[in-house]
Scaffold this active site. Structure first.
Site, PDB file in Angstrom:
ATOM      1  N   GLU A 175       0.831  -1.083   0.054  1.00 45.94           N
ATOM      2  CA  GLU A 175       0.245  -0.129   0.107  1.00 45.94           C
ATOM      3  C   GLU A 175       0.759   1.123   0.007  1.00 45.94           C
ATOM      4  O   GLU A 175       1.152   1.909  -0.985  1.00 45.94           O
ATOM      5  CB  GLU A 175      -0.887  -0.132   1.118  1.00 45.94           C
ATOM      6  N   GLU A 212      -2.298   0.854  13.586  1.00 44.36           N
ATOM      7  CA  GLU A 212      -3.462   1.274  12.700  1.00 44.36           C
ATOM      8  C   GLU A 212      -4.834   0.958  13.364  1.00 44.36           C
ATOM      9  O   GLU A 212      -5.711   1.905  13.500  1.00 44.36           O
ATOM     10  CB  GLU A 212      -3.330   0.567  11.373  1.00 44.36           C
TER      11      GLU A 212
HETATM   12  C1  BGC Z   1      -5.263   2.895   4.763  1.00 49.27           C
HETATM   13  C2  BGC Z   1      -5.771   4.085   5.683  1.00 49.27           C
HETATM   14  C3  BGC Z   1      -6.662   4.975   4.978  1.00 49.27           C
HETATM   15  C4  BGC Z   1      -7.700   3.725   4.658  1.00 49.27           C
HETATM   16  C5  BGC Z   1      -9.037   4.155   3.927  1.00 49.27           C
HETATM   17  C6  BGC Z   1      -6.429   2.118   4.641  1.00 49.27           C
HETATM   18  O1  BGC Z   1      -6.050   0.807   3.705  1.00 49.27           O
HETATM   19  O2  BGC Z   1      -4.006   2.199   5.433  1.00 49.27           O
HETATM   20  O3  BGC Z   1      -4.858   4.682   6.281  1.00 49.27           O
HETATM   21  O4  BGC Z   1      -7.012   6.136   5.395  1.00 49.27           O
HETATM   22  O5  BGC Z   1      -7.697   2.816   4.047  1.00 49.27           O
HETATM   23  O6  BGC Z   1      -9.933   3.601   3.530  1.00 49.27           O
END
Ligand code: BGC
Length: 917
Positions: free
Chosen positions: A472, A742
């Site tokens: 990502e 996260e």
């Molecule tokens: C990301 C986030 C993001 C979110 C929103 C995730 O996969 O890591 O930080 O804001 O998706 O969908």
């Protein structure tokens, strides 16, 4: 005005231009100067006027002066000379006048322009002919050119850009310590060029300039939807370089990339940001980038079209090595290699020195945490292989480290039939020196602060990314807006943000609005334009940067984007004056949302969407007023008022049912003034009832403590901040986190790791389709801004800290805190301790600023300033001692902890010594 003698009064202590550190050349536009002052008097006499001078360095004797300009401006003041031309170098200085007369002139600061016009680029972009990398991961192209310098060189500059990443050498010496250049931009809209001073490398004689290219963001893997897909921006890598020599005799010569360069490949067999790097030393071509090498087997290069009108100088700081960490090495079972623990979750790679034999293979696999059984936890990498591989070519000791990749990791396993001689971990980032410091008597809070700093470093790699480890690593706008104020406080990120905001604007669709990732690469999947709290990065980030640094240029540059963002939302409003129902990420990862559907937060998505529209409209109005455009401001202010009223009418009752609802109502100005006390009390009650349990996600978390403090409910704010049970900030610290996670419960109290399962969204299909778990996401780290403002008690009361708010709120159990911030005016600081005589505060208030006191007094308090009774609430620059007797201390009791909620330090491990930072 003339005949300035250094006199008593003010001295210009330092002067700097608007350019970021480690960036040699500036872009287009006028130079802005900022200076700090020192005073020999106490109190410092104010600056009454200044004079700026610019001097050309081309021997033309051109000189510009601002003349005497009345006023106290000293931050981002536009220099008197107008924009520089390509390559031009000018020097600048300033002097100031106070009642004591003129200061002497400051030191000079030099500004050099990069190549500003498309026509400045004389060469062709080149690459390896028939590069198999255009269809499949392949060896890195190597490019070389031999040239002769026949007369002494006074000045040499290398201007360079590329499709993909580049590394450049002259005669085998690296021209720069910069990494991953030229960085990630939407290459089809903007390409960055770097400038390097290579004068020292170019004596008279034969030389070779060499370049190696890597896929990087341009051609490598990007995004989780594309396990095998590559080439987001193009299939051909390319190098465009121009070495410009100015000789002692004043003549010039240029060596530029063109069809006469030669190309080959070597040891780097493949390199990908997600997957890692494969190096086969048996394929290395020794000394290929030095004179004397025979390139007869090399091929002629291919020329690649590259639109030079898209090139501009890179003004954001480069990615560089910021630390080298010693690690703990644990040998694993025979034949299973070694496990490395850096003691810190970082972005970077492992550097090893090994001895082995020809054909021996070494692999280094990375992970952020360990499974309970001590093996690497790799599920959260998703499809990123995060593995570097080496094949040795002899038995001499050799240093191995990857190219054109980076990993997010704390742990690694090294395998191979080798002797491991030395290991270190290299940490990289776009940001370097801290701008601020924080310390206090609670080591857990200090560690939280440090974890946030690390998440910032680890995720500021060319763009502000969500995480550094999985497939990502994207510039998520929601994460960026949540963290912008904190990032701007912790490091000097002004140029970093302004560069990224340029890309945000370039990627902004005139109708659909701002995307959820910038650069915008997620081509399918969830709706991605105009999402609440994500696309609002268009307004929130510029406002945060302006507040932190006091330079209105960010607002001037972004106002069109801010307006376009609000206009696109405005156009979506329905007949009720509100934004309609639509998919929103909303209060993403609210800990009460189903963990596989993090968008199903308690706070209503439509309420959040309308509230953020209000906020963005207001910020746009404020920006327009700062820029002297009340005509532009008014319609946005009007829109904000109208939507706020309709939002409150619709969701007033809903808002007070959840923490984010209340925090949004208070901090985004949705609740009318008369309702604010009621909402504040409702929020405090929710927090107290939950024993301080965090109940907010990405959007609510940055707002909840500010909302509680605005409501005067520091008791509830501290209950939440200091809570150690899951979910809370300090729970992560207790669990051994070295960065911010996260998910609040990424590691459970029993030591197990969250499965990260996600359902496809926004629909409700039953099957989990993915995994979303990272131990390095900075959004929740936004709490650090609150810690500076209220625990230490230092904050900007006006943009750029011209006025500094001093408002510490000591709490039971915390008897000391301190913080400092390098403001544009110089370092400001506070240090306080609670003792038997009361609250003692030491302040440093830079010359040119003043401090506004908001002290924690009780009805019995007596306050003295430097030994005298305090009169008023504003104090002048200087060092000051304050004593508050009988201070008001916020009451605090630890939240009751069901034992199962208390973290096991599953991944604490041994912290390695940090050798350099
Ligand atoms: C990301 C986030 C993001 C979110 C929103 C995730 O996969 O890591 O930080 O804001 O998706 O969908």
């Amino acid at each position: 005005m003339t005949g300035a003698a250094a006199s008593a009064g003010l001295v210009v202590a330092s002067i700097r231009s608007h350019q970021a550190d480690h960036v040699l050349t500036s872009g287009a536009g006028p130079v802005r100067l900022t200076w700090t002052l020192r005073s020999t008097d106490r109190p410092a006499a104010p600056q009454l006027a200044y004079e700026m001078e610019a001097v050309a360095t081309d021997g033309s004797e051109r000189r510009w002066t601002s003349g005497e300009v009345s006023g106290d401006a000293q931050v981002a003041v536009t220099a008197p000379d107008g924009p520089l031309d390509s390559r031009e170098i000018r020097s600048y200085r300033v002097r100031v006048r106070s009642t004591a007369g003129w200061s002497g002139w400051s030191d000079t600061v030099r500004v050099e322009a990069g190549l500003l016009d498309a026509a400045d680029w004389v060469g062709d972009a080149i690459t390896l002919p028939a590069d198999p990398g255009s269809t499949t991961p392949s060896p890195s192209p190597m490019l070389r050119q031999r040239f002769v310098v026949d007369r002494p060189v006074r000045r040499a500059r290398l201007y360079v850009t590329s499709y993909g990443l580049h590394r450049i050498t002259i005669d085998g010496s690296s021209v720069t310590g910069d990494l991953l250049g030229p960085g990630w931009t939407p290459y089809g809209k903007r390409i960055l060029a770097e400038t390097y001073d290579v004068t020292e490398l170019l004596g008279v004689g034969e030389h070779v300039v060499g370049a190696v290219l890597g896929d990087g963001w341009y051609r490598g893997r990007l995004g989780w939807e594309r396990e095998t897909a590559r080439s987001t921006y193009g299939t051909q890598l390319a190098l465009l370089a121009q070495l410009e020599l100015t000789h002692d005799d004043g003549t010039k010569s240029i060596v530029a990339t063109d069809g006469s360069w030669r190309a080959s490949t070597g040891a780097i067999r493949r390199a990908d940001l997600y997957d890692g790097c494969d190096i086969d030393l048996r394929r290395a071509q020794a000394d290929w980038d030095r004179p004397g090498f025979d390139p007869s087997t090399w091929r002629s290069v291919a020329v690649v079209p590259l639109d030079t009108s898209l090139i501009e100088p890179r003004v954001a700081p480069p990615v560089r090595v910021i630390a080298s960490l010693a690690c703990m090495i644990t040998p694993l079972a025979v034949g299973r290699g070694w496990r490395l623990d850096a003691g810190q979750n970082v972005t970077g790679w492992v550097r090893i020195r090994v001895r082995g034999s020809t054909d021996a293979t070494v692999t280094v696999r990375h992970a952020e945490v360990l499974e309970p059984d001590g093996s690497l936890h790799t599920r959260s990498l998703r499809s990123a292989k995060a593995t570097d591989t080496y094949v040795l070519a002899g038995s001499d000791p050799v240093v191995l480290e990857p190219s054109f990749t980076f990993h997010g990791f704390r742990y690694a396993v090294i395998r191979g039939d080798i002797e491991l001689l030395d290991v270190s971990v290299v940490a990289i980032s776009s940001v370097d020196e801290p701008r601020s410091r924080f310390a206090c008597s609670d080591p857990m809070l200090e560690r939280l602060h440090e974890n946030v700093v690390w998440s910032l470093r680890d995720n500021f790699v060319s763009v502000p990314s969500d995480c550094p480890q999985r497939d990502e690593r994207l510039g998520w706008t929601g994460d960026a807006q949540a963290f912008a104020a904190t990032a701007s406080l912790l490091v000097d990120s002004q140029a970093f943000w302004s560069s990224w905001l340029r890309d945000l604007e370039l990627e902004q669709d005139p109708v659909l609005g701002v995307s959820t990732v910038v650069p915008d690469v997620v081509v399918s999947g969830e709706p991605r334009y105009g999402r609440a709290g994500w696309s609002d990065a268009a307004t929130i980030v510029p406002a945060a940067v302006y507040e932190a640094y006091g330079d209105p240029e960010i607002l001037r540059a972004q106002l069109p984007s801010m307006r376009a963002h609000v206009d696109s939302l405005d156009a979506r409003r329905g007949s009720d004056g509100l934004l309609p129902e639509a998919f929103q990420f909303g209060d993403w990862l609210d800990p009460d949302a189903p963990s596989d559907r993090p968008w199903l937060a308690k706070a209503d998505g439509r309420y959040i969407a309308n509230a953020f529209l209000v906020h963005s409209a207001r910020l746009t109005g404020t920006a327009a007023r700062v820029l002297g455009r009340p005509d532009v401001a008014e319609p946005y202010e009007h829109l904000a008022t109208e939507v706020a009223a309709a939002t409150w009418t619709t969701w007033a009752e809903h808002a007070v049912t959840n923490q984010t609802g209340c925090a949004v109502a208070l901090e985004l100005g949705i609740a009318p003034d008369a309702e604010r006390p009621r909402v504040g009390e409702a929020l405090a009650a929710l927090v107290r009832e939950a024993d301080g349990r965090v109940a907010t996600g990405f959007l609510g978390t940055p707002l909840v403590l500010p909302a509680l403090s605005a409501a005067g409910r520091f008791d509830a704010a501290y209950l939440m901040l200091l809570r150690r049970q899951v979910p809370s900030w300090l729970y992560q610290v207790a669990a051994g986190a070295t960065t911010v996670w996260e998910r609040w419960d990424a590691i459970r109290p029993d030591g197990s790791i969250h499965d990260g399962r996600m359902r496809p969204f926004p629909d409700d299909a039953e099957d989990a389709d993915g995994n979303m778990l990272s131990f390095n996401h900075y959004a929740y780290g936004a709490v650090v801004d609150w810690i500076y403002r209220h625990v230490a008690g230092i904050a900007p009361a006006s943009p750029g800290y011209r006025s500094i708010k001093i408002a510490p709120r000591p709490v039971e159990g915390l008897d000391r805190a301190e913080a400092s911030v390098v403001t544009p005016y110089g370092q400001a600081g506070i240090s306080w301790a609670v003792g038997s005589d009361g609250l003692r505060i030491e302040l440093v208030v830079p010359v040119g600023t003043s401090a506004v006191l908001d002290l924690p007094v009780s009805p019995d308090s007596v306050v003295t300033l430097d030994g005298d009774p305090l009169a008023g609430t504003v104090i002048d620059a200087g060092r000051h001692d304050l004593l508050v007797t009988n201070p008001r201390i916020v009451p605090h009791r630890e939240a009751a902890a069901p034992s199962a909620d208390t973290a096991q330090p599953a991944n604490a491990g041994a912290r390695g010594a940090i050798e350099a930072w």
